[in-house]
Design a protein around this motif. Structure first.
Motif, PDB file in Angstrom:
ATOM      1  N   PRO A 184       2.289  -1.376   3.761  1.00 61.94           N
ATOM      2  CA  PRO A 184       1.180  -0.624   4.355  1.00 61.94           C
ATOM      3  C   PRO A 184       0.225  -1.496   5.161  1.00 61.94           C
ATOM      4  O   PRO A 184      -0.282  -1.076   6.204  1.00 61.94           O
ATOM      5  N   VAL A 185      -0.019  -2.727   4.702  1.00 62.09           N
ATOM      6  CA  VAL A 185      -0.923  -3.624   5.423  1.00 62.09           C
ATOM      7  C   VAL A 185      -0.317  -4.018   6.763  1.00 62.09           C
ATOM      8  O   VAL A 185      -1.005  -4.037   7.797  1.00 62.09           O
ATOM      9  N   ALA A 188      -0.554  -1.069   9.172  1.00 58.70           N
ATOM     10  CA  ALA A 188      -1.928  -0.890   9.651  1.00 58.70           C
ATOM     11  C   ALA A 188      -2.293  -1.948  10.683  1.00 58.70           C
ATOM     12  O   ALA A 188      -2.954  -1.658  11.690  1.00 58.70           O
ATOM     13  N   ARG A 211       5.606   8.268   5.178  1.00 56.86           N
ATOM     14  CA  ARG A 211       5.753   6.927   5.737  1.00 56.86           C
ATOM     15  C   ARG A 211       6.851   6.155   5.010  1.00 56.86           C
ATOM     16  O   ARG A 211       6.958   6.209   3.784  1.00 56.86           O
ATOM     17  N   THR A 214       5.828   3.801   2.255  1.00 53.03           N
ATOM     18  CA  THR A 214       5.500   4.433   0.977  1.00 53.03           C
ATOM     19  C   THR A 214       6.757   4.923   0.280  1.00 53.03           C
ATOM     20  O   THR A 214       6.951   4.706  -0.919  1.00 53.03           O
ATOM     21  N   SER A 357      -5.823   0.615   4.227  1.00 51.68           N
ATOM     22  CA  SER A 357      -4.386   0.557   3.948  1.00 51.68           C
ATOM     23  C   SER A 357      -4.098   0.024   2.556  1.00 51.68           C
ATOM     24  O   SER A 357      -3.006   0.233   2.027  1.00 51.68           O
ATOM     25  N   SER A 365      -2.069   8.940   2.562  1.00 53.10           N
ATOM     26  CA  SER A 365      -2.640   7.803   3.284  1.00 53.10           C
ATOM     27  C   SER A 365      -1.640   6.675   3.427  1.00 53.10           C
ATOM     28  O   SER A 365      -1.766   5.834   4.316  1.00 53.10           O
ATOM     29  N   SER A 367      -1.295   4.160   1.464  1.00 54.33           N
ATOM     30  CA  SER A 367      -1.898   2.891   1.083  1.00 54.33           C
ATOM     31  C   SER A 367      -1.168   2.275  -0.102  1.00 54.33           C
ATOM     32  O   SER A 367      -0.364   2.918  -0.787  1.00 54.33           O
TER      33      SER A 367
END
Length: 479
Positions: A184-185, A188, A211, A214, A357, A365, A367
């Motif tokens: 996720p990072v 982002a 995503r 995820t 994120s 999200s 995250s």
């Protein structure tokens, strides 16, 4: 002198009658195929070797989707029991992600790691099944149904699992952890540096509602679970305990991080609250009737058939935005090059994007926190379903019937929503939600009792078999 041989009492494909020492033409006639009745079909649905607990978990995931799409659920408050149903948002799709991994493991050998010689057939089988699911999802999207269809992405995950079919559970977990922590990072960061990535591929896999960063680690966790002896209560209890620990710890961390960020970085307080799902619609400025607005100097867009809201802007606002005279916009002809890249990158607020994120607990999200928290909740649901699948299997039979044909049930619920609302329409009605849940339970239960496997599940299985048949070596002609 040879001894007489007594006639056998059992024969395959023939029936012997008393007093008949040799099979006659009638005796050699094949027996009629056995057709199970409704009770026998339902009994198979809740009995070994079928993992009834997984059907229950799939059924809960489908019902969660129905509730998320149709339910009129208020913002979460401890004093409002109805608001507890907000748990279906985001968690239902993540439960599907883990169950997808378990299904892939079950289709490719269950507890046994596939042999190398079996890989061509298994890979093509997954491609065929994924293609069928993707096609159903694409067809639903083309109807214009007003929900975010999960099936297209779900079908792609069957293909994405191909490279890791021979990994052991421990290695699957080792692959899932760094992907969940850093995926996720990285997305982002790339989204910020690209000033908002867009396009068919990135929207489908990276920056959409569902995503890859995820779903992929959760699918790997599901594949690891599918390689375990899920019929053992000890394994189901361990899954339940791990899931509960992750879900509770993630929820506590999310609340603590939200408070800490709002205190240490004040500008995060409003933005983070909205992204973490902790704000309510009641806190926002309410909409007002058009008659109560002074429209002097405003230009208004007429309401669309699917959206009765009226949007207004000051006269000349559009021209100012297009020519770059506004303080927050750029002209495509002059200001969209490298010279303005630093300013536009700053407007993306990359630091906030990176923090969100990691720490956001908002549904969908993508995250790090959501992956671990919602993933833990999914493990908890699966573990409890496995534990309850034997003691109260008949009580949970309607839920298991929905979970035995999740592709059919999900498609049916989408078509019902389309029929009720029309293309691109939406509806929030607890009565409609309850009626649809009851209708799905009755329809799936009746189909399972009288016809067996769901229609779309049969189509997906045929597609998988057709693709898998292509892996067989061609027959050599007789010389």
């Amino acid at each position: 002198m040879s001894r007489p041989v007594a006639p056998t009492s059992r024969a395959i494909g023939a029936v012997y009658y008393p007093g008949v020492t040799s099979p006659s033409a009638a005796a050699l006639a094949p027996a009629a195929p056995f057709t199970p009745g409704p009770r026998a079909r339902l009994g198979r649905l809740v009995s070994p070797p079928r993992l009834n607990g997984l059907d229950i978990a799939r059924g809960l995931a489908v019902l969660g989707m129905v509730t998320a799409h149709l339910g009129d659920i208020p913002p979460f408050r401890w004093s409002s029991p109805l608001s507890y149903l907000t748990i279906v948002h985001g968690n239902s799709s993540i439960l599907f992600a883990v169950l997808a991994g378990i299904s892939i493991a079950l289709l490719t050998g269950r507890e046994r790691i596939p042999r190398p010689e079996d890989l061509p057939r298994l890979r093509l089988s997954l491609v065929g099944r994924g293609a069928a699911i993707f096609a159903v999802g694409l067809a639903l999207e083309m109807t214009g149904v007003g929900i975010v269809v999960i099936l297209t992405f779900y079908g792609l995950m069957y293909v994405a699992a191909i490279p890791v079919l021979r990994l052991r559970p421990s290695r699957l977990i080792l692959c899932a952890i760094p992907l969940a922590l850093f995926g996720p990072v990285l997305v982002a960061l790339l989204e910020a540096l690209s000033l908002g990535a867009y396009g068919a591929g990135s929207s489908l896999l990276m920056v959409g509602v569902y995503r890859f960063t995820t779903w992929a680690p959760l699918m790997l966790v599901g594949m690891a679970l599918g390689r375990l002896p899920l019929t053992q209560p000890r394994v189901a209890g361990l899954i339940t305990a791990i899931g509960a620990t992750l879900a509770i710890a993630g929820t506590i961390c999310g609340a603590a991080l939200g408070s800490a960020l709002g205190f240490l970085v004040p500008e995060f307080s409003s933005g983070y609250a909205s992204s973490s799902g902790s704000s309510s619609f009641e806190d926002a400025e309410p909409m007002v009737p058009f008659e109560d607005v002074d429209g002097t100097g405003l230009l208004c867009y007429p309401p669309a058939p699917y959206d009765p809201s009226v949007y207004c802007e000051p006269e000349g606002y559009g021209q100012a935005w297009g020519t770059g005279s506004s303080s927050f916009s750029y002209s495509w002809d002059e200001d969209m090059g490298w010279s303005t890249y630093p300013d536009r990158l700053a407007e993306m607020r990359p630091f906030e994007m990176l923090v969100v994120s990691v720490t956001s607990s908002a549904p969908h999200s993508g995250s790090v926190l959501e992956t671990f928290t919602s993933g833990g909740f999914a493990l908890f649901v699966i573990g409890v379903s496995l534990l309850l699948s034997r003691p109260i299997r008949w009580v949970l039979l309607p839920v298991a019937a929905i979970g035995a044909m999740p592709l059919t049930a999900y498609t049916l619920h989408a078509l019902v929503i389309l029929a009720l609302t029309g293309p691109a329409g939406s509806l929030s009605s607890n009565l409609a939600c309850l009626l649809l849940v009851l209708g799905l339970a009755i329809a799936c239960l009746a189909w399972a009792a009288f016809l067996g496997r769901g229609p779309l599940e049969r189509a997906a299985a045929r597609s998988a078999a057709c693709f898998a048949a292509q892996s067989a070596p061609p027959a050599r002609p007789h010389e």
